[in-house]
Design a protein around this motif. Sequence first.
Motif: not given
Length: 362
Positions: A238, A242, A312
Amino acid sequence: MRLIIALAGLALLWVTAASILRTLVVPRGLYSILVNRLWAVLRRLLLLLSAPFGSYRTIDRVQTWLAPLIVVCTLATWLLGTLAAYTLMLFGTSGLDWAVCFREAGSSLFTLGFASGDRLRLSALDFIAAATGPLIIALLIGYLPTLYGAYNRREVEVTLLQSRAGEPAWGPELLARQALVGTETALPDLYRAWERLAADIGEGHSNYPVLLSFRSPQPYRNWVVGLMAVLDAAAMQLALCPRGAPPEARLVLRAGFSAMRDIAEALRIRYDPDPEPDSPIRLSYAEFDAAVAMVTATGFPAERDVAEAWPQFRGWRVNYESIGYELARRSDAVPSLWTGPRDFPSVPIPPRRPVDRRPTAG
């Protein structure tokens, strides 16, 4: 004084019955002082026994006995507790001496027949004691298939993960192997399987914490290490991709750290229920950078560079890192990469990748 002794016996019987119900009957992750104390004492004893040998394989071999010892010692503690409780109650409600009361309680509890049948006013306690012993043993016998059913479901997925994420499992290795053999499209199915397994583990291991001490058949496999590897792979995918990452990656992350939190609450492990995404984690940026370099070198696509992906990834990992490290420490899991320190001297073991052996042309 005899009344006080009888009340003490009744209180001991209540405490023992409550422990049995909390451990075997109530379908909720309730903290059991008895099971957790036995776990801590026996685990420390086995670590001391294996310490002179030094190797992890020896530690794993010795720790294999932890779960059976916990089950047997728990049963013995319950039976001894009820025996002591009925002895106190018989002594407090009769004029008999301690030796006779102990024989009367033991004879009834273990269904050997009344030690003496000429005291009819004690028959009620004798009958209750005679029902208690077989009931405790029957509950434990019914408890074992539940434990081994949950254990088998868990170990099937842990074993299947070995060919995908290495042994011991590691999240970046999972992504790298899929890129090497061109099976990235299989990741959504893997995430779905581990999402369901995480829910199963969260429910089963919080209700029956002794499952945490049941080890895998192979020393370099472990359910905590496997779960963290899948969560790290999903978080890394992820963070790096993304747009290309499957939605199952988010689902398995949510299911994974929710399961860990359920277990943490049952074991009274402290954690932050709502951490900030920018909160620090114990995994370093340098370790993440090296892992990303290894993954991208195998051909895994990346839409972000390391500097953009790190916040992230950290925002996902902060939800499960501290609990995962503590569960890996308490279960004396194989010291794999990205799973934290252990209570025994260890160096993180990287996964073993099979040698690429292809036939020569012609």
